[in-house]
Design a protein around this motif. Structure first.
Motif, PDB file in Angstrom:
ATOM      1  N   GLU A 257       0.805  -1.214   0.000  1.00 39.66           N
ATOM      2  CA  GLU A 257       0.000   0.000   0.000  1.00 39.66           C
ATOM      3  C   GLU A 257       0.842   1.271   0.000  1.00 39.66           C
ATOM      4  OE1 GLU A 257      -3.393   0.587  -0.196  1.00 39.66           O
ATOM      5  OE2 GLU A 257      -3.438  -1.511  -0.792  1.00 39.66           O
ATOM      6  N   VAL A 258       2.109   1.172   0.402  1.00 42.88           N
ATOM      7  CA  VAL A 258       2.970   2.361   0.439  1.00 42.88           C
ATOM      8  C   VAL A 258       3.429   2.776  -0.951  1.00 42.88           C
ATOM      9  CG1 VAL A 258       3.789   1.939   2.790  1.00 42.88           C
ATOM     10  CG2 VAL A 258       5.096   1.031   0.834  1.00 42.88           C
ATOM     11  N   LEU A 259       3.171   1.946  -1.940  1.00 38.89           N
ATOM     12  CA  LEU A 259       3.518   2.311  -3.309  1.00 38.89           C
ATOM     13  C   LEU A 259       2.356   3.058  -3.930  1.00 38.89           C
ATOM     14  CD1 LEU A 259       5.376  -0.849  -4.664  1.00 38.89           C
ATOM     15  CD2 LEU A 259       6.328   1.411  -4.193  1.00 38.89           C
ATOM     16  N   GLY A 260       2.590   4.325  -4.237  1.00 37.24           N
ATOM     17  CA  GLY A 260       1.578   5.131  -4.914  1.00 37.24           C
ATOM     18  C   GLY A 260       1.623   4.780  -6.387  1.00 37.24           C
TER      19      GLY A 260
ATOM     20  N   PHE B  30       6.587   6.547  -3.195  1.00 39.56           N
ATOM     21  CA  PHE B  30       6.207   6.078  -1.873  1.00 39.56           C
ATOM     22  C   PHE B  30       5.294   7.110  -1.218  1.00 39.56           C
ATOM     23  CE2 PHE B  30       9.727   3.477  -2.926  1.00 39.56           C
ATOM     24  CZ  PHE B  30       9.414   2.252  -2.349  1.00 39.56           C
ATOM     25  N   VAL B  31       4.147   6.616  -0.716  1.00 40.05           N
ATOM     26  CA  VAL B  31       3.118   7.496  -0.157  1.00 40.05           C
ATOM     27  C   VAL B  31       2.650   6.981   1.203  1.00 40.05           C
ATOM     28  CG1 VAL B  31       2.298   8.239  -2.437  1.00 40.05           C
ATOM     29  CG2 VAL B  31       1.270   6.233  -1.354  1.00 40.05           C
ATOM     30  N   ARG B  32       2.051   7.906   1.971  1.00 33.87           N
ATOM     31  CA  ARG B  32       1.475   7.517   3.266  1.00 33.87           C
ATOM     32  C   ARG B  32       0.178   6.739   3.045  1.00 33.87           C
ATOM     33  NH1 ARG B  32       5.075   9.931   5.846  1.00 33.87           N
ATOM     34  NH2 ARG B  32       5.599  12.114   5.856  1.00 33.87           N
TER      35      ARG B  32
ATOM     36  N   PRO C 249       8.791  10.193   2.099  1.00 37.63           N
ATOM     37  CA  PRO C 249      10.220  10.055   1.807  1.00 37.63           C
ATOM     38  C   PRO C 249      10.952   9.157   2.790  1.00 37.63           C
ATOM     39  CG  PRO C 249       9.721  12.264   2.605  1.00 37.63           C
ATOM     40  CD  PRO C 249       8.409  11.573   2.390  1.00 37.63           C
ATOM     41  N   GLU C 250      10.476   9.082   4.038  1.00 41.25           N
ATOM     42  CA  GLU C 250      11.147   8.223   5.019  1.00 41.25           C
ATOM     43  C   GLU C 250      11.015   6.746   4.647  1.00 41.25           C
ATOM     44  OE1 GLU C 250       6.940   8.451   6.131  1.00 41.25           O
ATOM     45  OE2 GLU C 250       8.378   9.990   5.562  1.00 41.25           O
ATOM     46  N   ILE C 251       9.897   6.369   4.063  1.00 39.30           N
ATOM     47  CA  ILE C 251       9.726   4.983   3.616  1.00 39.30           C
ATOM     48  C   ILE C 251      10.621   4.728   2.409  1.00 39.30           C
ATOM     49  CG2 ILE C 251       8.117   3.244   2.731  1.00 39.30           C
ATOM     50  CD1 ILE C 251       5.888   4.725   4.275  1.00 39.30           C
ATOM     51  N   ALA C 252      10.671   5.669   1.492  1.00 39.49           N
ATOM     52  CA  ALA C 252      11.548   5.536   0.331  1.00 39.49           C
ATOM     53  C   ALA C 252      12.998   5.370   0.776  1.00 39.49           C
ATOM     54  CB  ALA C 252      11.405   6.745  -0.592  1.00 39.49           C
ATOM     55  N   ARG C 253      13.432   6.165   1.767  1.00 38.85           N
ATOM     56  CA  ARG C 253      14.812   6.055   2.269  1.00 38.85           C
ATOM     57  C   ARG C 253      15.053   4.698   2.915  1.00 38.85           C
ATOM     58  NH1 ARG C 253      13.925  11.349   3.572  1.00 38.85           N
ATOM     59  NH2 ARG C 253      13.389  10.887   5.723  1.00 38.85           N
ATOM     60  N   ALA C 254      14.066   4.212   3.658  1.00 39.53           N
ATOM     61  CA  ALA C 254      14.215   2.905   4.313  1.00 39.53           C
ATOM     62  C   ALA C 254      14.332   1.795   3.273  1.00 39.53           C
ATOM     63  CB  ALA C 254      13.032   2.640   5.249  1.00 39.53           C
ATOM     64  N   VAL C 255      13.498   1.849   2.247  1.00 40.51           N
ATOM     65  CA  VAL C 255      13.571   0.836   1.181  1.00 40.51           C
ATOM     66  C   VAL C 255      14.923   0.944   0.476  1.00 40.51           C
ATOM     67  CG1 VAL C 255      12.585   0.051  -1.018  1.00 40.51           C
ATOM     68  CG2 VAL C 255      11.073   0.714   0.867  1.00 40.51           C
ATOM     69  N   TYR C 256      15.363   2.160   0.192  1.00 36.11           N
ATOM     70  CA  TYR C 256      16.659   2.380  -0.449  1.00 36.11           C
ATOM     71  C   TYR C 256      17.783   1.742   0.371  1.00 36.11           C
ATOM     72  CZ  TYR C 256      20.867   4.860  -1.884  1.00 36.11           C
ATOM     73  OH  TYR C 256      22.136   5.154  -2.293  1.00 36.11           O
ATOM     74  N   ARG C 257      17.791   2.003   1.686  1.00 35.40           N
ATOM     75  CA  ARG C 257      18.851   1.462   2.553  1.00 35.40           C
ATOM     76  C   ARG C 257      18.791  -0.063   2.627  1.00 35.40           C
ATOM     77  NH1 ARG C 257      17.307   5.838   5.768  1.00 35.40           N
ATOM     78  NH2 ARG C 257      16.196   4.439   7.168  1.00 35.40           N
ATOM     79  N   HIS C 258      17.589  -0.621   2.775  1.00 33.94           N
ATOM     80  CA  HIS C 258      17.461  -2.081   2.845  1.00 33.94           C
ATOM     81  C   HIS C 258      17.888  -2.725   1.519  1.00 33.94           C
ATOM     82  CE1 HIS C 258      15.812  -2.451   6.828  1.00 33.94           C
ATOM     83  NE2 HIS C 258      14.823  -1.599   6.556  1.00 33.94           N
ATOM     84  N   ALA C 259      17.505  -2.109   0.415  1.00 32.48           N
ATOM     85  CA  ALA C 259      17.903  -2.642  -0.897  1.00 32.48           C
ATOM     86  C   ALA C 259      19.423  -2.634  -1.017  1.00 32.48           C
ATOM     87  CB  ALA C 259      17.265  -1.829  -2.024  1.00 32.48           C
TER      88      ALA C 259
ATOM     89  N   ARG D 148      12.088  -7.891  -1.056  1.00 33.95           N
ATOM     90  CA  ARG D 148      12.603  -8.132   0.301  1.00 33.95           C
ATOM     91  C   ARG D 148      12.880  -6.811   1.026  1.00 33.95           C
ATOM     92  NH1 ARG D 148      17.275 -12.206  -0.579  1.00 33.95           N
ATOM     93  NH2 ARG D 148      17.833 -11.545   1.521  1.00 33.95           N
ATOM     94  N   ALA D 149      13.401  -5.825   0.303  1.00 37.07           N
ATOM     95  CA  ALA D 149      13.651  -4.514   0.910  1.00 37.07           C
ATOM     96  C   ALA D 149      12.342  -3.865   1.338  1.00 37.07           C
ATOM     97  CB  ALA D 149      14.401  -3.621  -0.078  1.00 37.07           C
ATOM     98  N   LEU D 150      11.309  -3.993   0.511  1.00 41.26           N
ATOM     99  CA  LEU D 150       9.988  -3.466   0.867  1.00 41.26           C
ATOM    100  C   LEU D 150       9.435  -4.176   2.093  1.00 41.26           C
ATOM    101  CD1 LEU D 150       8.689  -3.009  -2.726  1.00 41.26           C
ATOM    102  CD2 LEU D 150       8.297  -1.323  -0.931  1.00 41.26           C
TER     103      LEU D 150
END
Length: 159
Positions: A76-79, A92-94, A103-113, A149-151
């Motif tokens: 659901e966080v994917l707009g 990435f959306v609320r 943006p915080e979710i996008a950064r988290a996915v970026y870091r996990h990826a 997996r990052a998501l």
């Protein structure tokens, strides 16, 4: 130019031939008029043509579209998930209704990826995917699996 600094200026003839375009600095470029850059760009275009890479991009782009649509349905966080060929952006959306950026979710996915070995690019609340034209299908599929997996890690969603 396959990563080598190169620039080209293109536009309507009426604009490029306008007297204002001839003023000093109006069309300057750090990477223009470099013979090595021109040679690199020419060689790159020859490989793209020789190896029919545009057809490959169309084929693999369809695979990427399909796989990213699956992720969009799952998270659901994917707009908006948008792209052309192998270049895609994941917003990435609320929540999808308001599409308020996350943006915080996008950064988290970026870091996990990145931790998983998948390199993406981030800009605000959009994650950009730009695999090379020469990627094979198996590696592309592996990349999307790592993104999934990052998501999961970023959202806690392990469906």
């Amino acid at each position: 130019a396959s990563g080598f600094p190169f620039a080209a200026l293109a536009g309507r003839s009426t604009v490029l031939r306008h007297p204002e375009a001839g003023r000093a600095g109006s069309t300057a470029s750090t990477y223009a008029n470099n013979p090595l850059g021109i040679a690199a760009a020419k060689a790159t275009l020859e490989v793209v043509r020789r190896d029919t890479l545009l057809a490959r991009v169309t084929e693999l782009g369809a695979v990427l579209d399909e796989r990213l649509a699956e992720l969009h349905a799952k998270y659901e966080v994917l707009g908006e998930v948008r792209g052309l060929g192998l270049l895609h952006g994941l917003e990435f959306v609320r929540d999808r209704t308001s599409r308020r950026p996350a943006p915080e979710i996008a950064r988290a996915v970026y870091r996990h990826a990145l931790d998983l070995g998948l390199r993406t690019a981030i800009g605000g609340h959009v994650l950009r995917l730009a695999p090379p034209f020469t990627i094979d299908r198996a590696l592309l599929e592996e990349g999307v699996t790592l993104l999934d997996r990052a998501l999961e890690r970023a959202t806690g969603d392990t469906r």
